[in-house]
Design a protein around this motif. Sequence first.
Motif, mmCIF file in Angstrom:
data_model
loop_
_atom_site.group_PDB
_atom_site.id
_atom_site.type_symbol
_atom_site.label_atom_id
_atom_site.label_comp_id
_atom_site.label_asym_id
_atom_site.label_seq_id
_atom_site.Cartn_x
_atom_site.Cartn_y
_atom_site.Cartn_z
ATOM 1 N N VAL A 87 -5.539 31.575 -2.765
ATOM 2 C CA VAL A 87 -6.945 31.603 -3.148
ATOM 3 C C VAL A 87 -7.019 31.600 -4.673
ATOM 4 O O VAL A 87 -6.089 32.037 -5.345
ATOM 5 N N ALA A 88 -8.129 31.125 -5.201
ATOM 6 C CA ALA A 88 -8.373 31.184 -6.640
ATOM 7 C C ALA A 88 -9.127 32.473 -6.926
ATOM 8 O O ALA A 88 -9.967 32.905 -6.136
ATOM 9 N N GLY A 89 -8.798 33.106 -8.042
ATOM 10 C CA GLY A 89 -9.498 34.330 -8.408
ATOM 11 C C GLY A 89 -8.737 35.133 -9.439
ATOM 12 O O GLY A 89 -7.855 34.619 -10.132
ATOM 13 N N GLU A 90 -9.077 36.417 -9.530
ATOM 14 C CA GLU A 90 -8.478 37.321 -10.506
ATOM 15 C C GLU A 90 -7.478 38.244 -9.824
ATOM 16 O O GLU A 90 -7.784 38.842 -8.787
ATOM 17 N N VAL A 91 -6.284 38.371 -10.409
ATOM 18 C CA VAL A 91 -5.278 39.297 -9.890
ATOM 19 C C VAL A 91 -5.763 40.706 -10.219
ATOM 20 O O VAL A 91 -5.928 41.064 -11.384
ATOM 21 N N VAL A 92 -6.016 41.500 -9.178
ATOM 22 C CA VAL A 92 -6.532 42.852 -9.346
ATOM 23 C C VAL A 92 -5.414 43.881 -9.294
ATOM 24 O O VAL A 92 -5.458 44.896 -9.986
ATOM 25 N N LYS A 93 -4.380 43.600 -8.489
ATOM 26 C CA LYS A 93 -3.309 44.587 -8.323
ATOM 27 C C LYS A 93 -2.015 43.902 -7.910
ATOM 28 O O LYS A 93 -2.033 42.993 -7.087
ATOM 29 N N ARG A 94 -0.909 44.345 -8.517
ATOM 30 C CA ARG A 94 0.420 43.940 -8.056
ATOM 31 C C ARG A 94 0.891 45.082 -7.175
ATOM 32 O O ARG A 94 1.064 46.204 -7.636
ATOM 33 N N ILE A 95 1.100 44.818 -5.908
ATOM 34 C CA ILE A 95 1.411 45.870 -4.948
ATOM 35 C C ILE A 95 2.913 46.120 -4.860
ATOM 36 O O ILE A 95 3.355 47.261 -4.794
ATOM 37 N N ALA A 96 3.710 45.067 -4.877
ATOM 38 C CA ALA A 96 5.171 45.204 -4.772
ATOM 39 C C ALA A 96 5.768 45.490 -6.149
ATOM 40 O O ALA A 96 5.190 45.143 -7.174
ATOM 41 N N SER A 97 6.942 46.116 -6.154
ATOM 42 C CA SER A 97 7.658 46.419 -7.392
ATOM 43 C C SER A 97 8.804 45.436 -7.566
ATOM 44 O O SER A 97 9.527 45.148 -6.609
ATOM 45 N N SER A 98 8.989 44.965 -8.783
ATOM 46 C CA SER A 98 10.031 43.982 -9.065
ATOM 47 C C SER A 98 11.412 44.544 -8.740
ATOM 48 O O SER A 98 11.736 45.678 -9.079
ATOM 49 N N GLY A 99 12.210 43.730 -8.050
ATOM 50 C CA GLY A 99 13.562 44.130 -7.672
ATOM 51 C C GLY A 99 13.630 44.919 -6.375
ATOM 52 O O GLY A 99 14.710 45.280 -5.925
ATOM 53 N N GLN A 100 12.480 45.169 -5.738
ATOM 54 C CA GLN A 100 12.444 45.962 -4.514
ATOM 55 C C GLN A 100 12.388 45.048 -3.286
ATOM 56 O O GLN A 100 11.808 43.968 -3.338
ATOM 57 N N PRO A 101 12.971 45.505 -2.175
ATOM 58 C CA PRO A 101 12.897 44.709 -0.941
ATOM 59 C C PRO A 101 11.472 44.666 -0.399
ATOM 60 O O PRO A 101 10.725 45.641 -0.538
ATOM 61 N N VAL A 102 11.120 43.523 0.183
ATOM 62 C CA VAL A 102 9.818 43.375 0.834
ATOM 63 C C VAL A 102 10.029 42.863 2.253
ATOM 64 O O VAL A 102 11.016 42.194 2.538
ATOM 65 N N GLY A 121 5.140 39.794 5.855
ATOM 66 C CA GLY A 121 3.759 40.242 5.997
ATOM 67 C C GLY A 121 3.357 41.368 5.064
ATOM 68 O O GLY A 121 2.211 41.792 5.078
ATOM 69 N N GLN A 122 4.286 41.855 4.235
ATOM 70 C CA GLN A 122 3.956 42.948 3.310
ATOM 71 C C GLN A 122 3.102 42.404 2.171
ATOM 72 O O GLN A 122 3.416 41.380 1.572
ATOM 73 N N PRO A 123 1.998 43.087 1.840
ATOM 74 C CA PRO A 123 1.154 42.643 0.723
ATOM 75 C C PRO A 123 1.917 42.697 -0.596
ATOM 76 O O PRO A 123 2.616 43.665 -0.878
ATOM 77 N N LEU A 124 1.776 41.645 -1.402
ATOM 78 C CA LEU A 124 2.419 41.565 -2.714
ATOM 79 C C LEU A 124 1.406 41.697 -3.837
ATOM 80 O O LEU A 124 1.659 42.372 -4.834
ATOM 81 N N PHE A 125 0.244 41.035 -3.689
ATOM 82 C CA PHE A 125 -0.802 41.049 -4.692
ATOM 83 C C PHE A 125 -2.155 41.184 -4.014
ATOM 84 O O PHE A 125 -2.331 40.747 -2.878
ATOM 85 N N ALA A 126 -3.111 41.758 -4.750
ATOM 86 C CA ALA A 126 -4.507 41.776 -4.318
ATOM 87 C C ALA A 126 -5.286 40.909 -5.312
ATOM 88 O O ALA A 126 -5.173 41.099 -6.530
#
Length: 166
Positions: free
Chosen positions: A139-154, A157-162
């Motif tokens: 989707v086009a829009g504004e990144v409000v939140k980064r949910i995942a942490s860099s270097g961490q397992p995901v 279906g786990q949310p990465l960004f909002a």
Amino acid sequence: MDGNKLNELRELVEFLKANEIAEFDMEQDDLKVRIKFAGEPAAAPAGGFDMAQLSRLMASAPAPATVAATVPVASTAAAPAAEIEEKLHEVKSPIVGTFYESPSPGAPAFVKVGDQVEVGQVLCIVEAMKLMNEIEADVAGEVVKRIASSGQPVEYGQPLFAIKAR
């Protein structure tokens, strides 16, 4: 549950909180643990997180043990925050792997909170089996939140960004 396993669990909970990991599942031998933090895990929980209660639950559970720990977070604006989050689009991981916010160590992140993104723009990389998979905005829009942490397992279906869609 012996003292060593309980200490390991305490360390795990602290690690999850410190790295802002919202949800975690673990299965080991006859022990199954599911930890899910409500709201922001880095914030102080309402009423305190009682490890003694968790310990009693785990000790009294028959094998295989299943423990669900939910840590509520006090918030005076809980209802408005929930309404806002309902309008956000979550970009979810299409595969199991390791989340990376940048193309290489030390490089700037693909996107930051507050950035405007377009459909098809690369948001991050999820590494799976030594393959780097670019995850694109759907989707086009504004990144409000980064949910995942860099270097961490995901997980799948786990949310990465909002993203607040336009």
